[in-house]
Design a protein around this motif. Structure first.
Motif, PDB file in Angstrom:
ATOM      1  N   VAL A  38       0.828  -1.213   0.000  1.00  0.00           N
ATOM      2  CA  VAL A  38       0.000   0.000   0.000  1.00  0.00           C
ATOM      3  C   VAL A  38       0.870   1.276   0.000  1.00  0.00           C
ATOM      4  CG1 VAL A  38      -0.284   0.214   2.515  1.00  0.00           C
ATOM      5  CG2 VAL A  38      -2.172   0.851   1.002  1.00  0.00           C
ATOM      6  N   ARG A  39       2.129   1.124   0.376  1.00  0.00           N
ATOM      7  CA  ARG A  39       3.041   2.284   0.373  1.00  0.00           C
ATOM      8  C   ARG A  39       3.613   2.573  -1.009  1.00  0.00           C
ATOM      9  NH1 ARG A  39       6.628  -0.085   5.138  1.00  0.00           N
ATOM     10  NH2 ARG A  39       5.989  -1.951   4.021  1.00  0.00           N
ATOM     11  N   ASP A  40       3.344   1.671  -1.945  1.00  0.00           N
ATOM     12  CA  ASP A  40       3.931   1.794  -3.285  1.00  0.00           C
ATOM     13  C   ASP A  40       2.919   2.485  -4.204  1.00  0.00           C
ATOM     14  OD1 ASP A  40       4.814   1.397  -5.864  1.00  0.00           O
ATOM     15  OD2 ASP A  40       5.207  -0.746  -5.631  1.00  0.00           O
ATOM     16  N   GLY A  41       3.119   3.794  -4.402  1.00  0.00           N
ATOM     17  CA  GLY A  41       2.175   4.599  -5.188  1.00  0.00           C
ATOM     18  C   GLY A  41       1.929   4.026  -6.572  1.00  0.00           C
ATOM     19  N   ALA A  42       2.981   3.478  -7.201  1.00  0.00           N
ATOM     20  CA  ALA A  42       2.832   2.944  -8.565  1.00  0.00           C
ATOM     21  C   ALA A  42       1.925   1.707  -8.553  1.00  0.00           C
ATOM     22  CB  ALA A  42       4.202   2.597  -9.142  1.00  0.00           C
ATOM     23  N   ALA A  43       2.097   0.854  -7.539  1.00  0.00           N
ATOM     24  CA  ALA A  43       1.246  -0.353  -7.428  1.00  0.00           C
ATOM     25  C   ALA A  43      -0.206   0.056  -7.186  1.00  0.00           C
ATOM     26  CB  ALA A  43       1.746  -1.246  -6.292  1.00  0.00           C
ATOM     27  N   VAL A  44      -0.390   1.045  -6.329  1.00  0.00           N
ATOM     28  CA  VAL A  44      -1.743   1.524  -6.036  1.00  0.00           C
ATOM     29  C   VAL A  44      -2.359   2.128  -7.302  1.00  0.00           C
ATOM     30  CG1 VAL A  44      -3.077   3.175  -4.657  1.00  0.00           C
ATOM     31  CG2 VAL A  44      -1.231   1.876  -3.575  1.00  0.00           C
ATOM     32  N   ASP A  45      -1.567   2.872  -8.050  1.00  0.00           N
ATOM     33  CA  ASP A  45      -2.048   3.479  -9.306  1.00  0.00           C
ATOM     34  C   ASP A  45      -2.520   2.431 -10.307  1.00  0.00           C
ATOM     35  OD1 ASP A  45      -2.011   6.214  -9.000  1.00  0.00           O
ATOM     36  OD2 ASP A  45       0.128   6.390  -9.482  1.00  0.00           O
ATOM     37  N   ARG A  46      -1.845   1.293 -10.329  1.00  0.00           N
ATOM     38  CA  ARG A  46      -2.239   0.242 -11.288  1.00  0.00           C
ATOM     39  C   ARG A  46      -3.604  -0.349 -10.932  1.00  0.00           C
ATOM     40  NH1 ARG A  46       3.244  -0.919 -11.174  1.00  0.00           N
ATOM     41  NH2 ARG A  46       3.051  -2.518  -9.548  1.00  0.00           N
ATOM     42  N   LEU A  47      -3.919  -0.406  -9.622  1.00  0.00           N
ATOM     43  CA  LEU A  47      -5.153  -1.084  -9.198  1.00  0.00           C
ATOM     44  C   LEU A  47      -6.342  -0.134  -9.048  1.00  0.00           C
ATOM     45  CD1 LEU A  47      -3.424  -3.413  -6.624  1.00  0.00           C
ATOM     46  CD2 LEU A  47      -4.789  -4.203  -8.563  1.00  0.00           C
ATOM     47  N   MET A  48      -6.061   1.170  -8.952  1.00  0.00           N
ATOM     48  CA  MET A  48      -7.121   2.131  -8.615  1.00  0.00           C
ATOM     49  C   MET A  48      -8.111   2.406  -9.761  1.00  0.00           C
ATOM     50  SD  MET A  48      -7.966   3.878  -5.850  1.00  0.00           S
ATOM     51  CE  MET A  48      -6.567   4.208  -4.799  1.00  0.00           C
TER      52      MET A  48
END
Ligand code: UD1
Length: 328
Positions: A38-48
């Motif tokens: 959840v701290r990884d903005g890029a990972a969150v961006d992919r799922l959002m």
């Protein structure tokens, strides 16, 4: 609705995922165990993209061992939530359901026979050593009777975990105000049930007792066993999350106790689990932990009124299942 669920592989998160799916929602999961932080903005961006609501369960839980844990609590719970909220704003996601905790209250609510409703300070070690476990009235020193706590009680976080849960609520309120989003914080009481993580220094008391019984050891009940909690079943907690999806008002954070409304003592909980497994009998040790609060029980009425949520699984039924259910 399309839901982004963080912590989807965890104890509570996995039950939330099941309840959301059963209610017809579409769930995208984000979990460290599935390689997404959840701290990884890029990972969150992919799922959002496409999400209409974020249900945020990912967190470092428990009371922690010592101050060496502080950076981890702050990073996962505070920074992680900040990353998530910023991503929600970037993607125009306007709804958040946040897993909060009753620990934001500190001690429960109490009444003094003479001074009415009071909030006691942390218990003095002198009292605990002598086996006097009830908090005292801050004005006259008399022993208090415990009352159920409402959502408007003052915040008094007393450990790292509690502090980060309160910080999450504040950040979510901030996000709601700035973006016009809707935030709902669910203040879970003592959650138990299948897949509860087994005995670690971060485990709640129900898992500790359950693990002890499985290993053929007696549950060790601290203090005199009379400390009261609200043990709420994980499937009820999952239902509360579903009920929260369309609650709240734009621009604000609304907070709700998620509790069974049926308080029990820690001693009763140990006895119920031991009886169901045929022993060993619990031992009441008189030990104490300085950071523990004595009683904390909730008023579930606001969640009943505004979310339409009432717990369905009673203590007897829930503990019978938990005594034999697999742990995580
Ligand atoms: C627990 C969680 C907290 C969570 C909250 C609400 C932990 C460590 N605490 O707080 O993170 O937010 O529920 O869900 O996960 N006890 C015993 N024997 C033991 C261990 C504990 O008798 O072996 C007693 C403690 O002294 C205390 C009570 O059980 O009086 C509850 O302990 P615990 O579950 O650790 O903490 P909570 O304050 O209830």
């Amino acid at each position: 609705m399309k839901v982004l669920l963080t912590g989807s592989a965890g104890f509570i998160g996995s039950h939330v995922a099941e309840a959301l799916t059963e209610a017809g929602h579409e769930v995208a999961g984000l979990d460290l165990r599935a390689g997404a932080d959840v701290r990884d903005g890029a990972a969150v961006d992919r799922l959002m993209p496409g999400a209409e609501v974020v249900v945020h369960q990912a967190a470092k839980v428990g009371l922690g061992v010592d101050v060496a844990d502080l950076p981890d609590y702050a990073a996962v719970n505070v920074y992680g939530t900040a990353v998530l909220l910023a991503a929600m704003a970037r993607h125009g996601v306007g709804r958040l359901v946040l897993a909060s905790s009753m620990v934001v209250y500190g001690e429960g609510a109490y009444d003094c026979a003479e001074h009415g409703a009071v909030r006691p300070a942390a218990r003095a070690e002198d009292d605990l050593v002598r086996g006097f476990f009830e908090p005292r009235c801050p004005r006259c020193g008399a022993a208090l009777t415990s009352a159920s706590i409402g959502e408007d009680a003052p915040m008094d976080p007393r450990n790292a975990y509690a502090t980060t849960k309160l910080a999450q609520e504040h950040l979510a309120a901030n996000w709601a105000r700035e973006t016009g989003g809707v935030a709902v914080a669910l203040r879970y009481h003592n959650v138990y049930g299948p897949r509860m993580p087994r005995d670690t220094p971060y485990s709640g008391v129900a898992a500790i007792f359950r693990s002890a019984l499985e290993a053929g050891r007696a549950p060790r009940v601290f203090e005199d066993g009379g400390q009261r909690r609200d043990f709420v079943h994980v499937r009820d907690v999952a239902r509360a999350n579903v009920a929260a999806l369309d609650a709240g008002r734009p621009g604000t954070l609304a907070a709700y106790n998620v509790a069974s409304g049926e308080p029990h003592t820690v001693g009763e909980m140990a006895a119920a689990l031991a009886a169901e497994r045929g022993g060993p009998e619990p031992v009441t040790t008189g030990e104490y932990r300085l950071g523990d609060v004595r009683h904390i029980v909730a008023s579930p009425s606001l969640a009943g009124k505004e979310l339409g949520f009432t717990a369905a699984i009673g203590f007897g039924e829930g503990m019978r299942e938990f005594a034999r259910a697999p742990l995580g």
